[in-house]
Design an enzyme around this catalytic site. Structure first.
Site, mmCIF file in Angstrom:
data_model
loop_
_atom_site.group_PDB
_atom_site.id
_atom_site.type_symbol
_atom_site.label_atom_id
_atom_site.label_comp_id
_atom_site.label_asym_id
_atom_site.label_seq_id
_atom_site.Cartn_x
_atom_site.Cartn_y
_atom_site.Cartn_z
ATOM 1 C CG HIS A 224 -1.584 1.327 1.453
ATOM 2 N ND1 HIS A 224 -2.651 1.766 0.698
ATOM 3 C CD2 HIS A 224 -1.320 2.317 2.345
ATOM 4 C CE1 HIS A 224 -3.020 2.964 1.119
ATOM 5 N NE2 HIS A 224 -2.227 3.324 2.106
ATOM 6 C CG HIS B 51 0.451 6.687 -0.091
ATOM 7 N ND1 HIS B 51 -0.310 7.838 -0.175
ATOM 8 C CD2 HIS B 51 -0.219 5.851 0.756
ATOM 9 C CE1 HIS B 51 -1.381 7.717 0.592
ATOM 10 N NE2 HIS B 51 -1.361 6.520 1.156
ATOM 11 C CD GLU C 26 -4.420 6.658 2.352
ATOM 12 O OE1 GLU C 26 -4.483 5.685 1.574
ATOM 13 O OE2 GLU C 26 -3.466 6.849 3.116
ATOM 14 C CB SER D 280 -2.280 -0.177 -2.872
ATOM 15 O OG SER D 280 -3.117 0.279 -1.818
#
Length: 296
Positions: free
Chosen positions: A162, A167, A208, A227
């Site tokens: 993730h 990110h 997010e 992700s």
């Protein structure tokens, strides 16, 4: 709104100094002593890290590299189908390996020349003010462990897949990086917990779990969606609302399940105007002006 206490796996230290990652009883690795010891080992390495030095490399196992390779291959196809162009271009520019888990120094080497961001190791959950505030200085705190191999396509908590595939690829984009820095600068500016929580909630529904219309099609840009092998296939079926700061700061959400409500930007420009404008202007009086109440 989401409370930090809902997050899995706090990291503690015993009186003797041993580092222990507290997995929840329903965590896939809860009954796996080898996995639990591995988590403790990686967390201890992160706790021992000295700022200003390179993070200690993690000797990832063949099994951990296989999980990374599987997820990378599965997500590559889904990114082409569902991700916004800005993310795809940033991903190509960062150039992460797809056959093995990268070291954090490699991630930094990929993103720093593009946006100035650096990856620092974290043993687990980083306190809200520290995590978001560090973004202002171009620092992203990242876990280094890999999800349990029994469920490679699922994790109840943010792992390195993730943190990096989501990110890290975003941070190859100057436009996404600017929004993250703006959230960090906002965090440093405010003092009240209500304002800090509002920043965190808006970040959640944008950086997010943000979605955006592009060429008449709903696509994803949020790291949480991009992700997640499963959620990336489901986001178009969720309730999509227009960008609304007050709504984003008050909708209840749960980090451990798919998000039933998402906020869709009409364009990247609107995202920058609405979310970026909020990060640039939020102050301690903002929650009251927006009618946001925070439970005591």
């Amino acid at each position: 709104m989401f409370e930090e206490a809902q997050l899995y796996s706090p990291v503690t230290q015993t009186e003797s100094g041993a580092v222990v990652v507290q997995l929840g009883a329903d965590h896939p690795g809860f009954k796996d002593p080898e996995y639990r010891e591995r988590r403790n080992e990686i967390a201890a390495s992160a706790l021992a890290w000295v700022p200003g030095t390179d993070p200690q490399p993690v000797a990832y196992t063949d099994a951990e590299n296989e999980v990374w390779q599987l997820i990378s291959a599965e997500l590559a196809v889904k990114h082409e189908r569902y991700a916004v162009r800005e993310f795809l271009e940033a991903k190509a520019a960062v150039g992460l390996p797809e056959d093995r888990v990268p070291q954090l120094v490699e991630v930094t080497a990929g993103v720093a020349p593009l946006t100035g961001f650096a990856y620092h190791p974290a043993p687990g959950l980083v306190e809200l003010r520290q995590f978001y505030g560090s973004l202002a200085a171009g620092v992203f705190h990242s876990t280094q462990y890999v999800r349990h191999p029994s469920q490679p396509l699922y994790t109840p908590e943010p792992d390195i897949i993730h943190e990096v595939i989501g990110h890290g690829n975003m941070l190859g984009s100057p436009r996404f990086a600017a929004l993250k820095r703006a959230a960090g600068e906002a965090t440093l500016r405010v003092e009240s917990e209500a304002a800090l929580q509002a920043i965190a909630d808006v970040f959640w529904f944008t950086m997010e779990f943000g979605v955006m219309y592009e060429d008449g099609e709903l696509r994803a840009y949020g790291a949480g969606i991009l992700s997640s092998y499963g959620e990336i296939e489901e986001f178009r079926s969720m309730e999509i609302r227009p960008l609304d700061i007050a709504a984003m700061a008050t909708v209840d959400y749960d980090i451990t399940s798919y998000q039933p409500v998402l906020f869709g930007a009409a364009s990247f420009g609107e995202l920058e105007e609405v979310a970026g404008g909020f990060f640039a202007s939020v102050d301690d009086d903002t929650p009251e002006r927006l009618g946001i109440t925070v439970a005591a």
